[in-house]
Design an enzyme around this catalytic site. Structure first.
Site, PDB file in Angstrom:
ATOM      1  N   GLN A   1       0.484  -1.425  -0.026  1.00  0.00           N
ATOM      2  CA  GLN A   1       0.234   0.174   0.206  1.00  0.00           C
ATOM      3  C   GLN A   1       1.102   1.275   0.122  1.00  0.00           C
ATOM      4  OE1 GLN A   1      -3.285   0.415  -0.213  1.00  0.00           O
ATOM      5  NE2 GLN A   1      -3.902  -1.806   0.376  1.00  0.00           N
TER       6      GLN A   1
ATOM      7  N   GLU B   1      -2.184 -14.957  -2.897  1.00  0.00           N
ATOM      8  CA  GLU B   1      -1.754 -14.121  -4.131  1.00  0.00           C
ATOM      9  C   GLU B   1      -1.709 -14.547  -5.112  1.00  0.00           C
ATOM     10  OE1 GLU B   1      -1.171 -10.306  -3.482  1.00  0.00           O
ATOM     11  OE2 GLU B   1      -0.196 -10.728  -5.804  1.00  0.00           O
TER      12      GLU B   1
ATOM     13  N   CYS C   1     -11.172  -1.095  -4.511  1.00  0.00           N
ATOM     14  CA  CYS C   1     -10.073  -0.046  -5.075  1.00  0.00           C
ATOM     15  C   CYS C   1     -10.955   0.921  -6.020  1.00  0.00           C
ATOM     16  CB  CYS C   1      -9.331  -0.246  -4.994  1.00  0.00           C
ATOM     17  SG  CYS C   1      -8.545  -1.036  -6.201  1.00  0.00           S
TER      18      CYS C   1
HETATM   19  N1  SAH Z   1      -4.412  -7.264   0.823  1.00  0.00           N
HETATM   20  C1  SAH Z   1      -2.554  -6.704   0.268  1.00  0.00           C
HETATM   21  C2  SAH Z   1      -2.824  -6.405  -1.288  1.00  0.00           C
HETATM   22  C3  SAH Z   1      -4.102  -5.419  -2.180  1.00  0.00           C
HETATM   23  S1  SAH Z   1      -3.909  -5.739  -3.562  1.00  0.00           S
HETATM   24  C4  SAH Z   1      -1.962  -5.435   0.948  1.00  0.00           C
HETATM   25  O1  SAH Z   1      -2.931  -4.250   0.974  1.00  0.00           O
HETATM   26  O2  SAH Z   1      -0.949  -5.440   1.223  1.00  0.00           O
HETATM   27  C5  SAH Z   1      -4.262  -6.675  -4.700  1.00  0.00           C
HETATM   28  C6  SAH Z   1      -3.109  -7.665  -4.821  1.00  0.00           C
HETATM   29  O3  SAH Z   1      -4.302  -9.409  -5.172  1.00  0.00           O
HETATM   30  C7  SAH Z   1      -2.266  -7.335  -5.515  1.00  0.00           C
HETATM   31  O4  SAH Z   1      -0.736  -8.211  -4.128  1.00  0.00           O
HETATM   32  C8  SAH Z   1      -1.846  -8.525  -6.595  1.00  0.00           C
HETATM   33  O5  SAH Z   1      -1.328  -9.555  -7.088  1.00  0.00           O
HETATM   34  C9  SAH Z   1      -3.047  -9.160  -6.471  1.00  0.00           C
HETATM   35  N2  SAH Z   1      -4.017 -10.322  -7.484  1.00  0.00           N
HETATM   36  C10 SAH Z   1      -3.911  -9.525  -8.623  1.00  0.00           C
HETATM   37  N3  SAH Z   1      -5.270 -10.141  -8.774  1.00  0.00           N
HETATM   38  C11 SAH Z   1      -5.231 -11.322  -8.635  1.00  0.00           C
HETATM   39  C12 SAH Z   1      -5.872 -13.251  -8.383  1.00  0.00           C
HETATM   40  N4  SAH Z   1      -6.729 -13.111  -9.064  1.00  0.00           N
HETATM   41  N5  SAH Z   1      -5.374 -14.051  -7.172  1.00  0.00           N
HETATM   42  C13 SAH Z   1      -4.750 -13.586  -6.345  1.00  0.00           C
HETATM   43  N6  SAH Z   1      -4.144 -12.183  -6.322  1.00  0.00           N
HETATM   44  C14 SAH Z   1      -4.294 -11.418  -6.974  1.00  0.00           C
END
Ligand code: SAH
Length: 455
Positions: free
Chosen positions: A286, A336, A411
């Site tokens: 973030q 992830e 978001c």
């Molecule tokens: N919860 C974490 C990350 C949120 S951002 C935080 O707050 O730090 C969204 C995340 O989803 C990113 O790390 C991205 O790599 C991941 N992502 C995107 N598409 C995805 C999918 N289909 N399955 C799993 N993760 C995914």
């Protein structure tokens, strides 16, 4: 029959701005036909020159302001709006917060869900908050420059003060830019796919001050690498990691897959809610640490963990939410898609002595289906997806596992509202108002937390 648009290209009209689009453009209408006008705010009267006419809408540019909004802030540097770093900087911060609230509320009002939205939680100082910069390196008028693209183009506008970034990051960009000039390192040329340095990525820990400089290069070799490392570390003592990320592809994706450590460690560490996190160059983290802590605290409070729960954290990144929940839960599962991020997440769990988390690399929609088939019964599911929101199949597997609560960190209000409707079809209801938290002041991005409960 072809209906003629009521506006003509290059003609000028006197209009009143009625609304702001989710991208922050003013909207005026002539005979119900919208004109989207950059930098114009609701309530303002302007003369607009129409620059482009499409079938059902048009674009225009303000020629003259006939009246100005009380919410208008006259700012110094127009470049920031033109490049899209701070596209809402001309709107007073209170009005920005209301704009974000209204975006979610207006979308909800078009459904029969009957859900309220709380006022957006803002920042005391809505500037200089970003802990990360990602800037292109290009030749502009015969000189190597760093800055940002002009909106809707790949023309680099040189910038030194980015206004929303940690000033130490701005300073570091200038130091590195000057060294690249000094050692005549060739900037990337997109048209001919030549040159060495495509982008710089810089991250700085909010609490740790540890700083990472990442050169994203087209070439395997970064010339004058020893000199660059020596001078960067001499001039920027907070730099604890210098990395080269190689991206040879002809693509708009900024980072490649391969990292070479040039100095220090491959990660920097920072704290969030008192937990320590290692962050790799390609991992998501973030960008607004102050607001992220508020957002996560809220999410955790709303879940109300007692220590007995099983929690799934989907889209877990480097495990920030997973770890924060694991402190108050029995068992946490994180998924992830980025393998490096899961490596970080595992290290982070160990570092913080949390051994009740299982992290897996994969698509959240696939893992969720696997877990459901394996008979996993989570009490709580947290989802924090990218802008496109959740796959319908994920919502199906998630609700089949019958968690008491689903916490949705979003978001993108459009996909949030779409997904909340799908959850409602499966018997999940929103009983408390949605809480927006402003993670991206001066921009149009809207972040929020929604809690869904099983009826
Ligand atoms: N919860 C974490 C990350 C949120 S951002 C935080 O707050 O730090 C969204 C995340 O989803 C990113 O790390 C991205 O790599 C991941 N992502 C995107 N598409 C995805 C999918 N289909 N399955 C799993 N993760 C995914």
């Amino acid at each position: 029959m072809k209906i003629k648009a009521p506006v003509e290209k290059n003609s000028t009209y006197e209009v009143t701005i009625e609304d702001l689009t989710y991208q922050g453009m003013g909207v005026a209408k002539i005979e119900d036909f919208p004109i989207f006008i950059a930098e114009a705010l609701p309530g303002e009267k302007v003369t607009v020159k129409v620059t482009k006419v499409q079938k059902s809408f048009s674009f225009g540019r303000v020629e003259k302001w006939l009246s100005k909004s009380a919410d208008r802030v006259e700012t110094g540097d127009k470049k920031l709006t033109q490049t899209g770093i701070a596209p809402l900087q001309h709107l007073a911060y209170d009005a920005q917060l209301k704009f974000k609230h209204d975006q979610i509320q207006n979308l909800l009002n078009k459904t029969d869900l009957n859900i309220d939205v709380l006022p957006t939680i803002g920042m005391d100082d809505p500037t200089h908050y970003r802990n990360k910069a990602q800037v292109p390196v290009r030749m502009v008028n015969g000189q190597l420059e760093t800055g940002f693209y002009r909106q809707h183009s790949h023309d680099l506008v040189p910038i030194e003060d980015y206004y929303i970034q940690d000033p130490k990051i701005d300073e570091a960009i200038v130091v590195v830019r000057d060294l690249l000039r000094k050692y005549h390192i060739e900037p990337f040329n997109e048209a001919s796919h030549t040159g060495v340095v495509r982008n710089l990525m810089i991250r700085r820990g909010y609490y740790s001050n540890e700083t990472m400089i990442c050169f994203i290069t087209r070439t395997q070799k970064l010339p004058m690498v020893d000199e660059l490392v020596k001078e960067i570390t001499a001039q920027l003592p907070e730099v604890t990691s210098i990395v080269q990320n190689i991206n040879q592809a002809k693509t708009n994706v900024i980072m490649g897959k391969k990292n070479k450590v040039l100095f220090g460690k491959e990660t920097i560490s920072d704290k969030l809610l008192g937990l320590t996190f290692a962050i790799s160059p390609t991992s998501f983290y973030q960008v607004n640490p102050v607001q992220t802590e508020k957002l996560y605290k809220l999410a955790i409070e709303q879940v109300g963990l007692s220590g007995k729960e099983t929690v799934i954290d989907a889209y877990c990144g480097i495990g920030t939410i997973s770890l924060a929940m694991a402190e108050h839960a029995k068992q946490v599962y994180g998924v992830e898609i980025v393998a490096d991020a899961i490596e970080d997440a595992k290290v982070n769990a160990q570092k913080n002595h949390l051994n009740n988390i299982q992290f897996e690399v994969g698509k959240a929609e696939d893992k969720m289906a696997e877990w459901q088939q394996a008979g996993l019964k989570p009490d709580v599911i947290v989802v924090d997806p990218p802008r496109k929101g959740l796959a319908a199949s994920l919502i199906e597997s998630a609700t089949k596992m019958q968690p008491k609560k689903v916490v949705y960190v979003s978001c993108n209000p459009a996909t949030l509202v779409r997904d909340v409707q799908l959850f409602a079809d499966q018997g999940y209801k929103v009983n408390q108002p949605i809480q927006p938290v402003d993670q991206f002041p001066q921009t149009t991005h809207v972040e929020s937390v929604t809690v869904l409960e099983r009826a």
